[in-house]
Structures are given as C-alpha cells and as structure tokens.
Design a protein around this motif. Structure first.
Motif: not given
Lengths: 104, 642
Positions: B370-380, B404-414, B476-478
């Motif tokens: 879950m969190f790695k998919a999230l990281l990749f999608m954020g990177a995308g 993207t920032h908030i979700t990426f941060l969540v994944a990084c913390l995870a 711009h935001e995605a």
C-alpha cells in the motif's frame, strides 16, 4: 517331311535381334533406326511362333500373341513415322545426332 | 466459492477485448472499460476475503479451500499438472492487495497516461498482468504457479518496454526479461528436482509435512548438499530473481524506465513480492526439511536489504531511490520469513510465538504494497508536473502540490516506521522476529531501518522543501483522477496498522495475537526519528554545504554507492568479456567452421561427383540405349556367372 530343328530358328532370330540392336545404336538416320526397332520386334515374334510350335504344339497362344504383336508394332511404326515427320518439319532433316534436346 | 474464478476471468476479458478491439475505442473509453472490469474484480476479491475470513475454521484454524481444480496434464498415476484455485489466508490476502493496488493504478492511469500513444495497449497489458498475478497467487500446484510466474514476467517485460521508441526502455525491458528468465531456469530445475523425488506438484501435499513424501530424497547428496536442499535452494533462486535479491537485483532499478503507475503496480506492490509469496507458500517444506536453506535466505535477504538501503541513500533519480527502497523492503520480508519458525497451536487455540516472522513478513508485504504504491504514484504525480526524474529539478513543491505532499509524507512516515502509520507495526514485528532469531541480525536490521528513514526523508525534503528549481512552465497539482487514489492509499496506510493481522494470517492458520515489543519498538522509533532529524538538517534548507562534505568524508564509499557498487559493471564484464569472448565466440567459430563446414563439404563432394559423371549425359538417344544395353548385359553376366 524333315523338320528344321528349333535351334536354327533361334539362331536366325538372335542374329536379327542383335542386328536390330546394332542398327539402333549405330545408324545415323531416324528411318533406319526405326527399321532396326522393327527388326528387334520381328525377331521376338519369330521366337514366340517357334516356341509355340515346338514346345506346346497343341496350343495357339504364341501364334495369337505374334499376330497381336505385329498389330502393335504397326501402330507403333505409324506413331514413330508421325514423330519423325514432325522432327523433319522442325529441323529440316532426320539425322539422329542433331537431336540433342534431351541434354538441355 | 466458485465465483473466485471470475477474479481471473474479468481481467483476462479486459486484456483480450482491449488488445483486439482497443484501437477502435476513442479517447479514454478503453481506460474506462479496463477500470470498470478491474473494479468488478476488486469487489469480487473483497467478497471472497469477507466470506473466507468470516467463516470460522475447524478449531479456530483457517482451512485451505480448493473451490475449483481441473486435471490438465497427466504424466503418471501420481504426477499430473492441475489448474485450479486455492484459497488460504495468504492467497486471499494477496488477492485483496493485487486487486486494490491494480484498481488504484487503473484509476490513476486515466490521468497519468492521458493522451499517450498506445493508451488502449497500456490498459490491455495491465489487464494481462492482473490476470496472471491473480493466477499466480491462487495456484494449487507449483507448476501452475510457474506458468503464471512466466506470464507476469512477460507482462512486466511488455509494460517496462511500453515506450518502445525509447532505447533505454527497450534495453531495460530486455534486461528485466533476461535476468528473471535466467533465475526462472533455476526455478524450473528446482521444481523438476522436487517433483522427481516427491512425485507431486501439489502445494497441499508438499506442505502437509508428510515425512514419507520426501523419503525417496533421503540420503541422496549432490556436491556435498542434500538433494532436497539443492531443490529448495534452486526454487529460491527463482524467487530471488523475481524479488530482486542480490545479486539478481540489477533489473529492478532499470525497470523504472516503464510508466510510473506500472512501477507502482508491478515493481513495488505485487510482482516483486511474488518471490516472498513463493517462499511463504512453501514455508513448511523449507522449515521442516531444509532449515539451512531457510537461514541462507535470511542472510541473503539481510545483505540485500543493507546493500539496497546504502545505494538508495545516494541516488538522485527519485524513481531509482524508490526502486532500491523496494529491494530493501523485500529484503525485510524475506529476512522475516527466513528467521521464522513454525508456530504451534496452544491450548487456548492461539498460535505460539515461533511463527511471528511468517506473520510479520506477510503483514509487511501487505502494508508495504500500500505505502510503496502510494510513494510511486506520488512520484508519478511529481514527474507528471515537473517532467523530470531528477531531484535537482524539484524542491519546494509543497506549495504547488498540497495533496501529493501530504500523502507522500504519510507514506514516508509509514516506511520510516513512525507510529501510528502501518509500516511501524509491520516493521516492528519483523525486528522482533529477527531479535528472537539472532540479536546481531536484529541490530543490523534496525540499522537498515534507520537508513530507510534517512533516505526516504532525504527524498521527501529534496522534493517538497529545499530550494525550488527554475521551471519555464507553471507547476500545478495533479488532476483528481490521480489524487483520489493517492488519498485512498494514504487512508489505508494510516489505518492498516491497526488491523489485527495475526488473526487472519499466521503460519498455522490459528489466530495470532500481535504484541508490541516495547523495547524494540521504542528503539526503532527513536532511531528513525534521529535519522529523520539528520535528513532534515542536511536537506531541508537546500543550500546547506554539509551533504557535499559528508559525501567527501565517505569518499570512495560514496562513489561506489552512487555507481551501485559496480554490480552492473561486473555483470557487463562477466557477460561481455568472459562469457561472450571465451565461450560464445569459440562456439560461434565452431558452428561457422565445423558444423557449417561439414554440410558445405557434403555439398561440394556431390557437386564434384556430378561433374565427374557429366560426360555420360550426351543427350543422344543412341548413347543412352548403348549404356542401357551394357547395363543389361552386365546384369545378365552377373546373373549367369554368379
């Protein structure tokens, strides 16, 4: 009447046969080659008749076969003459050495 | 539960229909068709999971169900290949993971791949991949698994090489295919060895712990190792190829040339954990019959985790960082499996502590997906805006891309293991399991966890903080089709840690109650916080000279890590300089001169021979007749004077 022995007939037919083969191989003219073929055929006809006459006197198959063979050879001669005429039309002579198409 | 078959059929229908008719669909229709089919698949997977986990097992032990099984090829009375569906805790868990991540990637790609050439083809391949991956996890026997194993390899190859006009992508797809195929060759040999001695392919029989099954392999050795150990080690090499374990990891970082959602689906969440899944599937065989191989797996995985974490610290391409992070995290999962024991069911119906590693590994697989998919999608999403993979082109993006920032941060913390995010719980279980096995291994893994926190936050600060790079187009935001999967996965990441995972998945099937080991948990959290603090110090401002100084301090180590410790160069050297030059070229010479030479010689002899007989063909009828006569006479003479 004294019968002529069978071997005499066979000697004559053998001479005819080999004379025919010799002629077939050596003659230059297609007509002469055809005549040689006829010689070969006739020699076998003689053999048929002779064997029938001497070995199976009561039967007639050999005689009939001879008649049959003569008929066939007549037809064959007609075909061969037709071919030779066609060759003559194409190359204007009937020399065997000019027929080299088999090589190509 | 026969309807589980449709979990396989629906993506396959998607693949066939989009693959054959996709070019007639206008615009994004193909994407909507694929996404709708995948949504149905996901719903079916959730229903399956619900029905499976809500059915109480016999004495509290979860059963292994086989709703469908066809005999496909029969070789001998015992040895036959079946195709079927096997449902047990781990396969159901994997179905949920695959369908969830795949659905998220389908939705995300509607935005990310919009307007790309080959949009339909992309969705067709995603369908093929989902089909094969689901087929892999529900395999009833090891051969069926092998078939689907190759199918996921093919779909991975197709998707890495999606941008087939880009030479790097073509090279990367070829590399991935060849490296994994090379490993799969060992996998196949392992399967054949194992089935030769056990006379079965069936997982149920293999994992029953039946001693008689392995009796024919007893006492047989090959080069100093038991045959069974060889077989299981070879099977692990196959798993290592797919799961990018050292030294077969070289294809995964290059696989990042594919579209980013593909990296999220295949090279982070699902396909690369197939190796972990395989080892988990055969865990009883490893544990009871070849424990030395199991321990070997643990050491290989620990080394890989350390290696990949060090390399991840110095990469500058954000997808490469995530790729090495994936390798490292898969290492964590395999370490947990390697150090695990087989639990026993205690009097109160719960499982004992020995099976902790197994449960932890599966738990980490779940949360990591879950969190790695999230990281990749954020990177995308970031790459989509910035049009670059390089960290130096980013910086200060938190203002432009808040979601993207908030979700990426969540994944990084995870992934760094900060409570209460999911990664904390699963990683803590893994660390506890390794401490139970060997304390020094536990210490190593804790160190790697600290490195993980460091490189993830290096990435985070470099992207979202630091000095903004100059761009000639507004950032711009995605679009919402891309941010909604991010938000969904972030929510899963926040709550997944509180799932009582042990109740669902454990080594014996009995419920396992997770206890947090506070000593381990506190240590790892403090270490992670320290690492994050260091990363903050070094990278938050973006103008600090310290990173360069640190790099200079480590000197050769830094350079080596930046070049991934020259493993690719070693491969290049071995293949080109040694194998190609010393083996392939002599073989090619032999082929060209000896094999071809023999055939050419035969032709030459025939040619010469015919020239020798040529004079006979005069074309004169009479000479033929003469020869015929001679032949007849010769035969006559032979007949007469014989």
């Amino acid at each position: 009447m004294e019968l002529i022995p069978m071997e005499y007939y066979l000697v004559v037919s053998s001479i005819m046969f080999f004379a025919g083969i010799y002629g077939f191989i050596t003659r230059k003219n297609l007509i002469a080659v055809l005549i040689s073929v006829e010689l070969v055929l006739t020699s076998t006809d003689i053999n048929f008749a002779v064997f029938n006459r001497f070995l199976f006197p009561g039967h007639l198959e050999g005689m009939f076969f001879t008649l049959f063979s003569i008929g066939i050879s007549a037809a064959e001669t007609a075909v061969a003459i037709a071919i030779i005429i066609n060759i003559y039309r194409n190359i204007k002579n009937v020399e065997v050495r000019n027929l080299k198409k088999l090589k190509d | 539960m026969e309807y589980t078959l449709f979990i396989l059929i629906l993506p396959l229908i998607g693949f066939l229909s989009l693959g054959l008719l996709g070019t007639r669909l206008k615009g994004k229709t193909a994407g909507y068709v694929g996404t709708a089919l995948l949504a149905a698949t996901a719903i079916l997977a959730y229903i399956t999971a619900w029905q499976y986990f809500s059915t109480p097992g016999v004495d509290g032990i979860r059963p292994t169900l086989i709703p469908l099984n066809w005999e496909w090829m029969r070789f001998t009375e015992h040895l036959h290949i079946d195709l079927g569906i096997l449902l047990d805790p781990i396969s159901v868990m994997m179905l949920v993971v695959i369908s969830t991540v795949s659905l998220m990637v389908h939705i995300y790609s509607l935005g990310y791949m919009e307007g790309e050439k080959g949009f339909q083809r992309y969705y067709a391949f995603l369908g093929l991949f989902t089909f094969s991956m689901c087929g892999l996890v529900v395999a009833t026997n090891i051969f069926q698994m092998y078939i689907f194993w190759e199918l996921v390899g093919v779909s991975s190859y197709l998707l890495i090489g999606f941008y087939y006009t880009k030479p790097e992508a073509v090279a990367a797809s070829k590399k991935a295919f060849i490296v994994t195929r090379f490993a799969d060759m060992f996998f196949l040999i392992g399967i054949l060895l194992l089935s030769y001695f056990t006379k079965t392919f069936d997982f149920g029989l293999l994992c029953s712990g039946e001693e008689n099954l392995f009796a024919s392999a007893a006492g047989k050795t090959f080069m100093g190792g038991a045959v069974l150990s060889w077989a299981m080690a070879l099977i692990f090499i196959g798993a290592a190829g797919k799961s990018a374990m050292f030294p077969l990891h070289i294809w995964l970082p290059d696989a990042m040339e594919g579209p980013t959602p593909v990296s999220a689906l295949i090279h982070a969440a699902t396909m690369v954990v197939a190796g972990v899944y395989l080892v988990a599937r055969l865990f009883p065989v490893y544990y009871f019959f070849t424990p030395e191989v199991l321990h070997g797996i643990a050491y290989v995985a620990a080394f890989t985790a350390l290696y990949a974490a060090i390399v991840a610290c110095v990469q500058t391409d954000i997808k490469r960082v995530l790729a090495f992070s994936t390798i490292s995290q898969i290492g964590f999962m395999l370490v947990a499996l390697g150090v695990s024991g087989m639990g026993t069911v205690e009097a109160n119906g719960l499982e004992s502590h020995e099976g902790l590693g197994y449960m932890a590994s599966m738990f980490h697989l779940f949360t990591h997906a879950m969190f790695k998919a999230l990281l990749f999608m954020g990177a995308g999403a970031i790459i989509h805006t910035v049009h670059s993979n390089e960290m130096s082109r980013m910086g200060g993006l938190r203002k432009q891309m808040p979601i993207t920032h908030i979700t990426f941060l969540v994944a990084c913390l995870a992934i760094a293991g900060i409570p209460p995010f999911s990664g904390f719980f699963s990683k803590d279980e893994i660390l506890t399991a390794t401490f139970m096995f060997k304390p020094w291994l536990g210490v190593t893994m804790t160190f790697i966890a600290a490195l993980t926190a460091f490189y993830m936050f290096r990435l985070y600060y470099n992207i979202f903080w630091g000095k903004p790079a100059q761009h000639d187009h507004p950032l711009h935001e995605a679009p919402s089709s891309m941010t909604s999967p991010l938000v969904f996965l972030a929510l899963v990441t926040v709550v997944a840690g509180f799932i009582p995972f042990g109740k669902f998945v454990s080594s014996t099937g009995a419920a396992y109650i997770i206890h947090l080991d506070w000593k381990v948990a506190l240590t790892s959290v403090i270490i992670a916080l320290v690492s994050i603090f260091i990363a903050w110090k070094l990278y938050c401002k973006g103008s600090s000279k310290v990173p360069d100084k640190v790099a200079g301090f480590f000197g050769p180590l830094y350079t080596a890590a930046k070049h991934r410790f020259y493993i690719d160069e070693v491969y290049q050297f071995i293949t080109h300089k040694i194998i190609f030059r010393c083996i392939s070229q002599p073989l090619a010479w032999f082929d060209r001169h000896v094999i071809d030479g023999i055939l050419n010689g035969i032709a030459w002899i025939t040619c010469r021979g015919s020239l020798a007989f040529r004079w006979m063909q005069t074309g004169q009828l009479q000479s033929y007749a003469l020869l015929l006569l001679c032949g007849c006479l010769l035969l006559l003479c032979i007949g007469l004077f014989r």
